[in-house]
Design an enzyme around this catalytic site. Structure first.
Site, PDB file in Angstrom:
ATOM      1  N   HIS A 174       8.144  -1.140   9.695  1.00  0.00           N
ATOM      2  CA  HIS A 174       8.503  -2.113   8.657  1.00  0.00           C
ATOM      3  C   HIS A 174       7.696  -1.827   7.392  1.00  0.00           C
ATOM      4  O   HIS A 174       6.884  -0.904   7.361  1.00  0.00           O
ATOM      5  CB  HIS A 174       8.173  -3.531   9.158  1.00  0.00           C
ATOM      6  CG  HIS A 174       6.695  -3.751   9.365  1.00  0.00           C
ATOM      7  ND1 HIS A 174       6.113  -4.980   9.448  1.00  0.00           N
ATOM      8  CD2 HIS A 174       5.671  -2.864   9.514  1.00  0.00           C
ATOM      9  CE1 HIS A 174       4.820  -4.873   9.629  1.00  0.00           C
ATOM     10  NE2 HIS A 174       4.527  -3.592   9.679  1.00  0.00           N
ATOM     11  N   LYS A 181       6.382  -0.335  14.730  1.00  0.00           N
ATOM     12  CA  LYS A 181       5.307  -1.143  14.153  1.00  0.00           C
ATOM     13  C   LYS A 181       5.977  -2.186  13.292  1.00  0.00           C
ATOM     14  O   LYS A 181       6.619  -1.853  12.293  1.00  0.00           O
ATOM     15  CB  LYS A 181       4.419  -0.211  13.325  1.00  0.00           C
ATOM     16  CG  LYS A 181       3.411  -0.917  12.458  1.00  0.00           C
ATOM     17  CD  LYS A 181       2.450   0.067  11.840  1.00  0.00           C
ATOM     18  CE  LYS A 181       2.634   0.130  10.347  1.00  0.00           C
ATOM     19  NZ  LYS A 181       1.416   0.450   9.617  1.00  0.00           N
ATOM     20  N   HIS A 184      -3.262  -6.291   2.174  1.00  0.00           N
ATOM     21  CA  HIS A 184      -2.339  -7.251   2.789  1.00  0.00           C
ATOM     22  C   HIS A 184      -2.974  -8.630   2.991  1.00  0.00           C
ATOM     23  O   HIS A 184      -2.356  -9.538   3.531  1.00  0.00           O
ATOM     24  CB  HIS A 184      -1.837  -6.741   4.150  1.00  0.00           C
ATOM     25  CG  HIS A 184      -0.943  -5.539   4.031  1.00  0.00           C
ATOM     26  ND1 HIS A 184      -0.534  -4.811   5.112  1.00  0.00           N
ATOM     27  CD2 HIS A 184      -0.382  -4.955   2.945  1.00  0.00           C
ATOM     28  CE1 HIS A 184       0.249  -3.815   4.710  1.00  0.00           C
ATOM     29  NE2 HIS A 184       0.344  -3.881   3.392  1.00  0.00           N
ATOM     30  N   LYS A 215       9.491   5.309   7.599  1.00  0.00           N
ATOM     31  CA  LYS A 215       9.919   4.163   6.796  1.00  0.00           C
ATOM     32  C   LYS A 215      11.111   4.615   5.973  1.00  0.00           C
ATOM     33  O   LYS A 215      10.985   5.506   5.120  1.00  0.00           O
ATOM     34  CB  LYS A 215       8.786   3.757   5.844  1.00  0.00           C
ATOM     35  CG  LYS A 215       7.575   3.126   6.524  1.00  0.00           C
ATOM     36  CD  LYS A 215       6.435   3.068   5.533  1.00  0.00           C
ATOM     37  CE  LYS A 215       5.301   2.167   5.986  1.00  0.00           C
ATOM     38  NZ  LYS A 215       4.094   2.379   5.147  1.00  0.00           N
ATOM     39  N   GLU A 224      -3.594   5.426  12.229  1.00  0.00           N
ATOM     40  CA  GLU A 224      -2.684   5.854  11.157  1.00  0.00           C
ATOM     41  C   GLU A 224      -3.465   5.964   9.854  1.00  0.00           C
ATOM     42  O   GLU A 224      -4.332   5.132   9.588  1.00  0.00           O
ATOM     43  CB  GLU A 224      -1.586   4.788  11.053  1.00  0.00           C
ATOM     44  CG  GLU A 224      -0.602   4.945   9.917  1.00  0.00           C
ATOM     45  CD  GLU A 224       0.318   3.711   9.831  1.00  0.00           C
ATOM     46  OE1 GLU A 224       0.601   3.085  10.875  1.00  0.00           O
ATOM     47  OE2 GLU A 224       0.725   3.366   8.719  1.00  0.00           O
ATOM     48  N   ASP A 255       1.180   8.358   7.496  1.00  0.00           N
ATOM     49  CA  ASP A 255       2.094   7.476   6.747  1.00  0.00           C
ATOM     50  C   ASP A 255       2.086   7.899   5.281  1.00  0.00           C
ATOM     51  O   ASP A 255       2.940   8.668   4.846  1.00  0.00           O
ATOM     52  CB  ASP A 255       1.654   6.013   6.941  1.00  0.00           C
ATOM     53  CG  ASP A 255       2.374   5.029   6.041  1.00  0.00           C
ATOM     54  OD1 ASP A 255       3.418   5.394   5.479  1.00  0.00           O
ATOM     55  OD2 ASP A 255       1.907   3.869   5.889  1.00  0.00           O
ATOM     56  N   ASP A 293      -4.447   0.898  11.390  1.00  0.00           N
ATOM     57  CA  ASP A 293      -3.974   1.561  10.181  1.00  0.00           C
ATOM     58  C   ASP A 293      -4.930   1.169   9.064  1.00  0.00           C
ATOM     59  O   ASP A 293      -4.747   0.151   8.402  1.00  0.00           O
ATOM     60  CB  ASP A 293      -2.542   1.154   9.816  1.00  0.00           C
ATOM     61  CG  ASP A 293      -2.109   1.777   8.486  1.00  0.00           C
ATOM     62  OD1 ASP A 293      -2.860   2.642   7.961  1.00  0.00           O
ATOM     63  OD2 ASP A 293      -1.044   1.406   7.957  1.00  0.00           O
ATOM     64  N   GLU A 347      -4.970  -2.745   8.933  1.00  0.00           N
ATOM     65  CA  GLU A 347      -4.243  -3.251  10.110  1.00  0.00           C
ATOM     66  C   GLU A 347      -4.987  -2.987  11.414  1.00  0.00           C
ATOM     67  O   GLU A 347      -5.399  -1.860  11.681  1.00  0.00           O
ATOM     68  CB  GLU A 347      -2.861  -2.583  10.190  1.00  0.00           C
ATOM     69  CG  GLU A 347      -2.053  -2.794   8.917  1.00  0.00           C
ATOM     70  CD  GLU A 347      -0.714  -2.068   8.908  1.00  0.00           C
ATOM     71  OE1 GLU A 347      -0.206  -1.698   9.986  1.00  0.00           O
ATOM     72  OE2 GLU A 347      -0.184  -1.869   7.801  1.00  0.00           O
ATOM     73  N   GLU A 375       1.525  -9.601   7.045  1.00  0.00           N
ATOM     74  CA  GLU A 375       2.292  -9.192   8.220  1.00  0.00           C
ATOM     75  C   GLU A 375       2.092 -10.143   9.408  1.00  0.00           C
ATOM     76  O   GLU A 375       2.364  -9.797  10.552  1.00  0.00           O
ATOM     77  CB  GLU A 375       1.946  -7.747   8.580  1.00  0.00           C
ATOM     78  CG  GLU A 375       2.334  -6.797   7.443  1.00  0.00           C
ATOM     79  CD  GLU A 375       2.164  -5.324   7.749  1.00  0.00           C
ATOM     80  OE1 GLU A 375       1.587  -4.983   8.805  1.00  0.00           O
ATOM     81  OE2 GLU A 375       2.617  -4.506   6.931  1.00  0.00           O
ATOM     82  N   SER A 388       0.873  -1.185   0.000  1.00  0.00           N
ATOM     83  CA  SER A 388       0.000   0.000   0.000  1.00  0.00           C
ATOM     84  C   SER A 388       0.906   1.231   0.000  1.00  0.00           C
ATOM     85  O   SER A 388       0.904   2.032   0.914  1.00  0.00           O
ATOM     86  CB  SER A 388      -0.918  -0.010   1.229  1.00  0.00           C
ATOM     87  OG  SER A 388      -0.165   0.054   2.422  1.00  0.00           O
TER      88      SER A 388
HETATM   89  O1  LIG Z   1       0.787   0.913   5.372  1.00  0.00           O
HETATM   90  C1  LIG Z   1       1.733   0.541   6.079  1.00  0.00           C
HETATM   91  O2  LIG Z   1       1.926   1.134   7.128  1.00  0.00           O
HETATM   92  C2  LIG Z   1       2.686  -0.539   5.633  1.00  0.00           C
HETATM   93  C3  LIG Z   1       3.320  -1.342   6.707  1.00  0.00           C
HETATM   94  O3  LIG Z   1       2.426  -1.952   7.579  1.00  0.00           O
HETATM   95  O4  LIG Z   1       2.205  -1.299   4.576  1.00  0.00           O
HETATM   96  P1  LIG Z   1       3.007  -1.263   3.169  1.00  0.00           P
HETATM   97  O5  LIG Z   1       4.428  -1.623   3.471  1.00  0.00           O
HETATM   98  O6  LIG Z   1       2.278  -2.247   2.303  1.00  0.00           O
HETATM   99  O7  LIG Z   1       2.904   0.140   2.656  1.00  0.00           O
HETATM  100 MG   LIG Z   2       0.384   2.663   6.829  1.00  0.00          MG
END
Ligand SMILES: O=C(O)[C@@H](CO)OP(=O)(O)O
Ligand SMILES: [Mg+2]
Length: 428
Positions: free
Chosen positions: A368, A391, A158, A340, A288, A315, A245, A167, A208, A46
């Protein structure tokens, strides 16, 4: 250590696989004195539209997910630019890659190529200095273990179930040590599995490591989590709370939040009401990406309504990018940022973004990606920066557990000096 022992003498990359079986980049950096460092870059599903570019190329073998160009960039131009640099001069060598790339979004060299070298160089420098990575990056003050956010129910992109939100996480903030927090997370995860099985719901897992059952509503997922916490003998909201999230960009269509699983299409205002009701009904302490990456107006409404009640983490809207974060400050959006490394592409810029966030009172959550590997850099980074929160998935699947295990090692190394702070109780 001789003066030029930490000079970079070799840089090389290879293809390795991530937890979804997709190719990713691993780089190795060698120094004159013989020290070496290695790092693997993760990969999102995502992904935010404004993230630095992950360079991918075609080829039938990996369904267009190849990284041969990124690898060639490490072995060619990047190696040429950073060989001769002192690996301890992280800022200088990251700047060298940034000017070589010379784009806003790292599309020439690829953020995956650049980050692999940035992190491998840091590890090589730590090894040359005979220091654990945590101490090399964070010095004597690197003693705060993060409160984990453990994603135990997976949905969205996911998983292949019917949950629109991505999440559902456990936050064992009431523990006294990281060890205990992890144990509470594990107990609750096990209780959740038993509860799902008792209700004849699926216990297969998503990307995850969280379970991915088909449920009637998000409310039902939250009810299951509260029940699991209680079954584990813990107190919801005091020992273990919940975080979400939704990754809402994924279900934002033409100005509406489309919850397929619940057959709803909500305006931004209605979506904020929806969240406010969940926050009232459940021990939720952090959300989030409640609103989409381009819905700044929706974000403002959400922040106004829920600031002070929960932590509001950006994010996809911030993508670890200082320019987007600055806009967040100006427009009073969120009060926390997800960090990230591969969204921005170098260690230096990641640290700068964290510093900027803190200077404005925003908390930082190290994260992650959904496509992960055995690399545990983020565990060290979390302690080194005193982020206070990480996280990194469910306490299952080796790619997630690797980070938790590294945090256990760091905690053991610090011994009595290790700290763990209940940010929920203290106020972030
Ligand atoms: O959205 C998120 O926060 C992440 C990690 O959980 O997902 P992705 O790495 O798929 O962007
Ligand atoms: Mg996110």
């Amino acid at each position: 250590m001789a003066r030029n022992d930490t000079e970079i003498t070799q840089v090389a990359a290879r293809m390795v696989l991530d937890s979804r079986g997709n190719p990713t980049v691993e780089a190795e950096v060698a120094l004159v004195g013989g020290a070496r460092g290695r790092a693997i870059v993760p990969s999102g599903a995502s992904t935010g539209k404004f993230e630095a570019v992950e360079l991918r190329d075609g080829g039938p073998t990996y369904g267009g997910k190849g990284v041969s160009k990124a690898i060639a960039n490490v072995n060619g131009p990047i190696a040429g630019a950073v060989i001769g640099y002192d690996a301890r001069q992280q800022r200088l060598l990251d700047r060298a890659m940034i000017s070589l790339d010379d784009t806003q979004d790292k599309s020439r060299l690829g953020a995956n190529a650049m980050l692999s070298v940035s992190l491998a160089a840091a590890r090589a420098a730590a090894n040359a200095s005979r220091l654990p990575l945590t101490s090399y990056l964070g010095g004597v003050n690197a003693t705060l273990l993060p409160v984990p956010m453990m994603n135990v129910i997976n949905g969205g992109v996911h998983a292949s179930n019917n949950l629109d939100m991505q999440e559902f996480m456990l936050v064992p903030h009431g523990a006294v040590t990281f060890r205990e927090a992890l144990q509470w997370g594990v107990q609750t995860y096990a209780a959740l599995k038993a509860e799902l099985a008792a209700q004849s719901l699926s216990t297969t897992v998503g990307d995850e490591g969280g379970f991915a059952p088909n449920l009637h509503s998000h409310q039902e997922a939250l009810e299951l989590l509260v029940k699991a916490i209680e079954k584990a003998g813990l107190r919801p909201g005091i020992d273990v709370s919940l975080a979400l999230d939704p990754a809402s960009t994924e279900f934002f269509r033409e100005g509406h939040y489309v919850l397929k699983g619940e057959d709803k299409s909500l305006t931004p205002d209605e979506m904020v009401d929806y969240y406010a009701q969940l926050v009232d009904a459940f021990p939720i302490v952090s959300i989030e990406d409640p609103m989409a990456e381009e819905d700044w107006e929706g974000w403002k409404i959400f922040t106004q309504r829920l600031r002070g009640k929960i932590q509001i983490v950006g994010d996809d809207i911030f993508v670890t990018n200082p320019r987007r974060l600055e806009r967040g400050f100006k427009e009073s959006v969120a009060d926390s940022i997800l960090i990230k490394l591969n969204q921005i592409g170098t260690l230096t810029e990641t640290l700068e973004t964290m510093e900027l966030a803190r200077s404005h009172g925003y908390s930082t959550v190290i994260s992650h990606r959904s496509g992960e590997t055995e690399d545990t850099f983020i565990a060290d980074l979390a302690v080194a920066t005193g982020a206070g929160q990480i996280k990194t998935g469910a306490p299952a699947r080796s790619d997630r557990v690797a980070k938790y295990n590294q945090l256990l090692r760091i905690e053991a190394m610090l011994g009595e000096g290790a700290r763990f702070i209940d940010w929920v109780k203290r106020g972030k």
